[in-house]
Each structure stands twice: as C-alpha cells, then as structure tokens.
Motif scaffolding. Structure first.
Motif, PDB file in Angstrom:
ATOM      1  N   VAL A 143      -3.360   0.905   0.813  1.00 43.63           N
ATOM      2  CA  VAL A 143      -3.971   2.102   1.392  1.00 43.63           C
ATOM      3  C   VAL A 143      -4.402   3.010   0.239  1.00 43.63           C
ATOM      4  CG1 VAL A 143      -3.674   4.049   2.953  1.00 43.63           C
ATOM      5  CG2 VAL A 143      -2.487   1.896   3.413  1.00 43.63           C
ATOM      6  N   TYR A 179      -8.554   1.016   3.756  1.00 41.13           N
ATOM      7  CA  TYR A 179      -7.384   0.165   4.067  1.00 41.13           C
ATOM      8  C   TYR A 179      -7.771  -1.289   3.783  1.00 41.13           C
ATOM      9  CZ  TYR A 179      -3.483  -1.910   6.659  1.00 41.13           C
ATOM     10  OH  TYR A 179      -2.366  -2.619   7.013  1.00 41.13           O
ATOM     11  N   SER A 262       1.737  -0.762   9.741  1.00 37.42           N
ATOM     12  CA  SER A 262       1.009  -2.020   9.918  1.00 37.42           C
ATOM     13  C   SER A 262       1.937  -3.058  10.533  1.00 37.42           C
ATOM     14  CB  SER A 262       0.469  -2.534   8.577  1.00 37.42           C
ATOM     15  OG  SER A 262      -0.304  -1.535   7.941  1.00 37.42           O
TER      16      SER A 262
END
Length: 303
Positions: A143, A179, A262
């Motif tokens: 990220v 991302y 995630s």
C-alpha cells in the motif's frame, strides 16, 4: 425180524388217521454281496432264483426292511457313499462358515483401509494447506499513499448542536492511494477503516474507501475523498486563530490514519489468509498551497 418191523410200521400207519398235507416252509435269506450289487444297479429282487416272497403285505414290508438293512451293512459301496455324503455335507458347512468368516474379515479390512485412506488424505490436505498458507504470508499486499490535495478550507463562526457558539471548520481533500497485490497464485478482497484527518485528538475530516478486488500480480489506484463539514473547534485549534482573516498564513499539522484489510482466498473458502496494514501519515495543511498535491511518499509509516 426186518419183515416184522415193516408190518408193524405199516399197521400203525394205517391205524392213524390221515394227516392234512403239510404247508411248505419258507425261508428268508439275506442277499449275498453279488445280489446286493445287482440290486444297487437297479436289478429287481424278483429276478433272482434264490428268493421267494410271500404275498402277505406284512411279510413283504418285513422282508424289504430287512433287505435294506442288510444292504446297508453288507454293501461297502453304499457305506462308503454314505460316509462321503456325510463328509461332504460337513465340508460344505465348514466351507460356508469359512466363507462367512472370510467375508467378515474382508469387510473389516476394507473399512480399515478406507479409514487409513481418509486419514492420509486429511493429513496430506492439511500439510498442503499449511504450506500454501505459509507461502501466502510472504506475499503481503503493498500500500502506498502517494499524495493528498487540500481542495478548500473554510472557518466561520457558528453554533454546535446544543447551541453553543464556536468556530466551525469545513475541509475538503482527496487522497491518492496505490494498492498492489504481488501474489502469484491468489487474488485479494480489500476493505479499509475510514480515513481520518486529526489535529492531535480532534478529528477534522474523514472518508471511506470503497471495497474492491485485486487479481494476482495486479495493482489498483484509488482516490478517496476525505472531508469534514461544520466541525466545531471550541477554541481547541490555536493555529486557526487568524484563519478567518489570513487564510494564506495557516500551517496546520495533521495526521492521516487508516487500516487496510486484505483477505485472500487461497484455496477457495477452505484456506484463507488475512493481511492488515496500519498506515499513519504526517502532513501539514498550508493555506497558501490549497489545490496543490502534497507528497506523502516518504511521510507515512506502514505497520
């Protein structure tokens, strides 16, 4: 002298009354081995010249039973056949019992094999799943918060919900985030907590990132709106004391914080892996740089 005796015998015979004729005698003779063999091959006992049978049914039944008994005792072939038949019956029973026992043992052995196969399959699947899960941990998502743009800043007097007079702040900004999913064998479903701009403990603005999915070895670029409307300050932000008159001189230190979550489905719903990224970025709001992106590439901490 001989003559005299003859005459006496004759006279005596004549003096006695005439006797009734004697009935012929009947003899029951057991069949010989040779005859029994003939009987065993189907020859009729009537055909033998040595046997005589009475016409009485009682005598016939006695004779037939006696003949059968004598045949069974005297004929070694019949005895051996009877013994073989008896032994074969016992042998068939033993074979049947052995077959039943073997079938039971076979079914029990098959059940044990099935259980061993199932346990082995579960063990191998568990080991394989652990290997995949462990390998997925080395493919954590990346990220990157690239920049933030403060679109506008507005401070004005007003009243809060309870009617207390205070300065009210309105702020609008956008945050650009990249991302990336470096995994080679699974995709990820991504969510996040609200993005918040804080002045110390005071929250000035917030925004929500939408849910999305990233395939393996792919990346996604997002723009998240972080804004606040009519946020009461209660005099807690000293740096905004002169903001209403001189907005260009404002330098307000802020912190941008959020958590990216995630979830990877490695092997369907059976094997899943979760990743958390806690992000904290330090940024300064300059009144003279409204509408210009502020670089955050080197201003964020990722945990």
């Amino acid at each position: 002298m001989h003559t005299k005796s003859d005459s006496e015998v004759t006279s005596v015979d004549q003096s006695w009354p005439a006797r009734s004729p004697r009935r012929p005698l009947y003899y029951v003779q057991s069949p010989s081995n040779h005859d029994v063999e003939k009987m065993s091959y189907g020859s009729s006992p009537l055909g033998s010249p040595h046997h005589y049978y009475h016409s009485s049914p009682i005598h016939h039944s006695r004779e037939s039973s006696t003949s059968r008994f004598s045949v069974s005792l005297k004929n070694p072939r019949n005895l051996s056949s009877w013994k073989k038949l008896h032994q074969s019956q016992h042998h068939d029973d033993d074979d049947h019992d052995d077959d039943v026992g073997d079938a039971d043992q076979g079914s029990g052995h098959n059940i044990r094999l099935y259980l061993c196969f199932i346990l082995l399959f579960v063990l191998l699947f568990t080991v394989f799943s652990l290997i995949l899960w462990g390998a997925s941990k080395s493919y954590g998502p990346k990220v990157l918060v690239k920049n933030i743009v403060f679109e506008n800043l507005n401070i004005q007097a007003g009243n809060d919900d309870t009617g207390v007079p205070t300065d009210m702040l309105s702020l609008n900004s956008t945050v650009r985030i990249v991302y990336r999913n470096p995994a080679t064998f699974f995709g990820v479903h991504v969510t996040s907590t609200p993005l918040e701009l804080h002045y110390y403990q005071l929250s000035l603005a917030s925004g929500q990132m939408k849910k999305f999915y990233v395939k393996r070895k792919k990346e996604k670029k997002m723009v998240v709106v972080v804004s606040g409307h009519q946020v009461p300050l209660y005099g807690g932000v000293s740096a905004l004391g002169n903001a209403r008159q001189q907005k260009q001189n404002v330098a307000l230190p802020l912190n941008l914080t959020f958590v990216v979550r995630s979830r990877a489905h490695i092997l369907g719903s059976l094997v899943r892996s979760k990743f958390y990224r806690r992000i904290r970025c330090s940024v300064t709001l300059h009144g003279s740089k409204l509408g210009k992106p502020a670089n955050l590439t080197h201003s964020c901490l990722y945990n």
